[in-house]
Design an enzyme around this catalytic site. Structure first.
Site, PDB file in Angstrom:
ATOM      1  CG  ASP A   2      -1.876  -1.184   1.220  1.00  0.00           C
ATOM      2  OD1 ASP A   2      -2.240  -1.657   0.123  1.00  0.00           O
ATOM      3  OD2 ASP A   2      -2.210  -1.669   2.314  1.00  0.00           O
ATOM      4  CE  LYS A  26       2.307  -2.534  -4.299  1.00  0.00           C
ATOM      5  NZ  LYS A  26       1.951  -2.133  -2.929  1.00  0.00           N
ATOM      6  N   GLY A  50      -4.610  -4.376  -3.803  1.00  0.00           N
ATOM      7  CA  GLY A  50      -5.573  -3.334  -4.165  1.00  0.00           C
ATOM      8  C   GLY A  50      -4.756  -2.120  -4.551  1.00  0.00           C
ATOM      9  CD  GLN A  98       0.545  -9.066  -2.341  1.00  0.00           C
ATOM     10  OE1 GLN A  98       1.211  -9.776  -3.080  1.00  0.00           O
ATOM     11  NE2 GLN A  98      -0.699  -8.763  -2.594  1.00  0.00           N
TER      12      GLN A  98
HETATM   13  P1  GDP Z   1      -0.802   0.291  -3.540  1.00  0.00           P
HETATM   14  O1  GDP Z   1      -1.397  -0.985  -3.060  1.00  0.00           O
HETATM   15  O2  GDP Z   1       0.664   0.375  -3.262  1.00  0.00           O
HETATM   16  O3  GDP Z   1      -1.127   0.601  -4.973  1.00  0.00           O
HETATM   17  O4  GDP Z   1      -1.452   1.454  -2.645  1.00  0.00           O
HETATM   18  P2  GDP Z   1      -3.026   1.601  -2.298  1.00  0.00           P
HETATM   19  O5  GDP Z   1      -3.760   2.022  -3.493  1.00  0.00           O
HETATM   20  O6  GDP Z   1      -3.507   0.398  -1.589  1.00  0.00           O
HETATM   21  O7  GDP Z   1      -2.950   2.731  -1.200  1.00  0.00           O
HETATM   22  C1  GDP Z   1      -2.413   3.987  -1.465  1.00  0.00           C
HETATM   23  C2  GDP Z   1      -3.486   5.042  -1.193  1.00  0.00           C
HETATM   24  O8  GDP Z   1      -2.876   6.320  -1.096  1.00  0.00           O
HETATM   25  C3  GDP Z   1      -4.505   5.166  -2.326  1.00  0.00           C
HETATM   26  O9  GDP Z   1      -5.728   5.544  -1.743  1.00  0.00           O
HETATM   27  C4  GDP Z   1      -3.949   6.310  -3.185  1.00  0.00           C
HETATM   28  O10 GDP Z   1      -4.974   7.014  -3.899  1.00  0.00           O
HETATM   29  C5  GDP Z   1      -3.360   7.199  -2.123  1.00  0.00           C
HETATM   30  N1  GDP Z   1      -2.186   7.984  -2.541  1.00  0.00           N
HETATM   31  C6  GDP Z   1      -1.190   7.628  -3.400  1.00  0.00           C
HETATM   32  N2  GDP Z   1      -0.239   8.582  -3.429  1.00  0.00           N
HETATM   33  C7  GDP Z   1      -0.650   9.553  -2.570  1.00  0.00           C
HETATM   34  C8  GDP Z   1      -0.079  10.793  -2.129  1.00  0.00           C
HETATM   35  O11 GDP Z   1       1.019  11.188  -2.518  1.00  0.00           O
HETATM   36  N3  GDP Z   1      -0.789  11.506  -1.198  1.00  0.00           N
HETATM   37  C9  GDP Z   1      -1.991  11.102  -0.720  1.00  0.00           C
HETATM   38  N4  GDP Z   1      -2.603  11.866   0.178  1.00  0.00           N
HETATM   39  N5  GDP Z   1      -2.550   9.948  -1.123  1.00  0.00           N
HETATM   40  C10 GDP Z   1      -1.886   9.175  -2.007  1.00  0.00           C
HETATM   41  P1  IMO Z   2      -0.973  -4.257  -2.208  1.00  0.00           P
HETATM   42  O1  IMO Z   2      -0.509  -4.861  -3.498  1.00  0.00           O
HETATM   43  C1  IMO Z   2      -1.006  -4.573   2.136  1.00  0.00           C
HETATM   44  C2  IMO Z   2      -1.244  -8.616   3.809  1.00  0.00           C
HETATM   45  C3  IMO Z   2      -2.500  -9.002   4.556  1.00  0.00           C
HETATM   46  C4  IMO Z   2      -1.906  -9.932   5.598  1.00  0.00           C
HETATM   47  C5  IMO Z   2      -0.827 -10.671   4.827  1.00  0.00           C
HETATM   48  C6  IMO Z   2      -1.248 -12.023   4.271  1.00  0.00           C
HETATM   49  O2  IMO Z   2      -2.263  -3.521  -2.299  1.00  0.00           O
HETATM   50  O3  IMO Z   2       0.116  -3.472  -1.552  1.00  0.00           O
HETATM   51  P2  IMO Z   2      -2.808 -12.753   2.244  1.00  0.00           P
HETATM   52  O4  IMO Z   2      -4.254 -12.488   1.987  1.00  0.00           O
HETATM   53  O5  IMO Z   2      -1.901 -12.260   1.182  1.00  0.00           O
HETATM   54  O6  IMO Z   2      -2.541 -14.186   2.603  1.00  0.00           O
HETATM   55  O7  IMO Z   2      -2.485 -11.909   3.596  1.00  0.00           O
HETATM   56  O8  IMO Z   2      -0.481  -9.814   3.738  1.00  0.00           O
HETATM   57  N1  IMO Z   2      -1.453  -8.120   2.428  1.00  0.00           N
HETATM   58  C7  IMO Z   2      -1.333  -6.841   2.075  1.00  0.00           C
HETATM   59  N2  IMO Z   2      -1.090  -5.740   2.819  1.00  0.00           N
HETATM   60  N3  IMO Z   2      -1.128  -4.476   0.797  1.00  0.00           N
HETATM   61  C8  IMO Z   2      -1.340  -5.578   0.037  1.00  0.00           C
HETATM   62  O9  IMO Z   2      -1.323  -5.541  -1.303  1.00  0.00           O
HETATM   63  C9  IMO Z   2      -1.490  -6.825   0.674  1.00  0.00           C
HETATM   64  N4  IMO Z   2      -1.735  -8.083   0.240  1.00  0.00           N
HETATM   65  C10 IMO Z   2      -1.689  -8.870   1.323  1.00  0.00           C
HETATM   66  O10 IMO Z   2      -3.125  -7.877   5.151  1.00  0.00           O
HETATM   67  O11 IMO Z   2      -1.263  -9.193   6.606  1.00  0.00           O
HETATM   68 MG    MG Z   3      -2.933  -1.632  -1.831  1.00  0.00          MG
END
Ligand code: GDP
Ligand code: IMO
Ligand code: MG
Length: 426
Positions: free
Chosen positions: A14, A17, A41, A225
């Site tokens: 998260d 990416k 996600g 991840q």
């Molecule tokens: P990923 O799994 O690495 O793609 O990250 P996620 O999408 O799960 O979580 C990142 C969250 O931060 C999302 O809601 C993005 O829209 C938000 N986001 C990404 N870059 C920025 C930033 O520079 N500032 C803020 N405030 N939000 C951001």
């Molecule tokens: P993105 O790509 C954050 C975490 C789960 C749990 C552990 C194992 O969005 O960064 P699983 O369902 O994979 O067996 O869960 O890994 N986890 C993540 N945490 N971002 C993710 O993906 C994750 N995918 C799995 O919360 O701790």
């Molecule tokens: Mg994510």
């Protein structure tokens, strides 16, 4: 842009990416997922629209780009079809552009059930998984009883493999949980339907990607991840079940290591993690609430509140080393805008000794003391900055210190969700 670039999360997932992939996609022809499944996600915000991609590479939002789901990914076909249909509803057509490996393993309902069962019934060792069946599906793969996408198309072969799997899982679940059992015929029918829908998307993606490289096309590998969720390197057992580190791109997409030109790490300006497991720099309740709210730190897949903490340079420095990260993108700097002081963890202390690595002894990360340095905050809004030089001096100092501690270049800094809130470094 290098010909083959791997992008990885440098912390616990998260990191943003999805946003960084979206920024980089304009310069490549292919975007490839190589591990994980719909536990991921990845959020991309374009104008007023927000897209959350779970299985399909985030590059799909750029027309004309070819998006590949490699054989290292585990696929829940229903989730994948739903994602394709959702994109179609928003006017994004995946046909002809989305390629799915015929060797990717398939998630079945018994995988989800086993995942749920382990999470709910285990007295110890609850991982806090996404309950998407990821772990049990990878376990079947390495146990050599898994079923791959290409096998769904040979119905007789598929049925034989499915029957023996269902028989085994039903016996296990009945024994452990008095579960009445999965009817094999129902699963078979449903999955044959999914297979018919997905057939035209499915091919030998390894050959496709190697041919693309020979032609000189450019590829971006989208890690899911993060480094410390990697099954080998992460905070085991609180990890996912795949290699989310850069090497996973080779095994999960079928590209030789000599073909990878560059590795980019995505790094959040602080730290978050979802689910259980050690987290040395985790905030106390007050700061946790504040940063979670400001950063919108709620899971893009499960909606769970993310745990938040200070930037941990020991983690990220180790991540730089083991992924071979050449450059980092720093995200969510704006979330720290209101902080009066900001801490960075520079070392761990354990039994009186300083550590700059993460030893494998259980309990180390839970028990170690964190050594911090303190920085003055900038207490100014950065979300409207349009260039690095617009950032307040203390924000620039914070970034420079991160760069120094982790020993790598910064390519961009993100100060908001949208595309335009992205600043090239210097
Ligand atoms: P990923 O799994 O690495 O793609 O990250 P996620 O999408 O799960 O979580 C990142 C969250 O931060 C999302 O809601 C993005 O829209 C938000 N986001 C990404 N870059 C920025 C930033 O520079 N500032 C803020 N405030 N939000 C951001
Ligand atoms: P993105 O790509 C954050 C975490 C789960 C749990 C552990 C194992 O969005 O960064 P699983 O369902 O994979 O067996 O869960 O890994 N986890 C993540 N945490 N971002 C993710 O993906 C994750 N995918 C799995 O919360 O701790
Ligand atoms: Mg994510």
């Amino acid at each position: 842009m290098a010909q083959a670039t791997v992008l990885v999360g440098a912390q616990w997932g998260d990191e943003g990416k999805g946003k960084v992939i979206d920024i980089l996609t304009k310069d490549v022809q292919y975007v490839v997922r190589y591990q994980g499944g719909n536990n991921a996600g990845h959020t991309v915000v374009i104008g007023d629209d927000k897209y959350v991609l779970h299985l399909i590479p985030s590059g799909i939002l750029h027309s004309g780009k070819i998006c590949v789901i490699g054989h290292g990914v585990v696929i829940d076909p229903k989730a994948l079809i739903d994602e394709i249909l959702l994109l179609e509803e928003k006017g994004i057509d995946c046909r002809g552009r989305l390629k799915i490996s015929d060797k990717a393993h398939v998630i079945f309902p018994y995988h989800n059930k086993i995942d749920e069962f382990r999470e709910s019934k285990r007295k110890q060792g609850k991982i806090g998984t996404t309950k998407r069946g990821i772990g049990p599906c990878y376990a079947d793969k390495v146990s050599r009883v898994g079923i791959r996408m290409g096998e769904l198309f040979d119905e007789r072969y598929f049925k034989d493999r499915l029957e023996s799997n269902v028989e085994e899982k039903n016996a296990l679940l009945k024994d452990l949980d008095s579960f009445e059992g999965f009817p094999v015929e129902d699963i078979f029918k449903k999955y044959c339907e999914y297979a018919r829908y997905l057939k035209s998307f499915t091919c030998d993606t390894t050959m496709l990607l190697n041919e693309a490289l020979k032609k000189g096309d450019t590829i971006l590998f989208e890690g899911a991840q993060g480094t410390f969720l990697d099954v080998d390197y992460g905070t085991y057992p609180y990890v996912t079940s795949s290699n989310s580190t850069a090497g996973g791109a080779c095994t999960g997409a079928g590209i030789g290591p000599s073909k990878i030109d560059k590795v980019i790490g995505v790094v959040k300006a602080y730290t978050t993690r979802v689910g259980e497991g050690p987290f040395p720099t985790e905030f106390g309740p007050e700061l946790m609430e504040k940063i979670r709210e400001k950063g919108g730190e709620f899971g893009a897949t499960t909606g769970r509140a993310r745990r938040c903490g200070w930037f941990d340079s020991v983690l990220v420095k180790n991540s730089v080393d083991i992924n071979g990260i050449d450059e980092v993108a720093i995200t969510k700097l704006d979330v720290l805008d209101e902080m009066e002081t900001i801490k960075i963890c520079t070392a761990y202390k354990y039994n009186g000794e300083l550590y700059y690595n993460i030893p494998g002894n259980p309990g180390f990360l839970d028990e170690c003391e964190t050594i911090y340095e303190e920085h003055s905050g900038w207490e100014e809004d950065t979300s409207n900055a349009t260039a690095y030089r617009d950032l307040p001096e203390n924000a620039r100092k914070y970034l420079d210190r991160i760069k120094e501690l982790i020993g790598t270049d910064i390519i961009l800094v993100s100060v908001g969700k949208s595309r335009k809130q992205t600043l090239p470094y210097k």
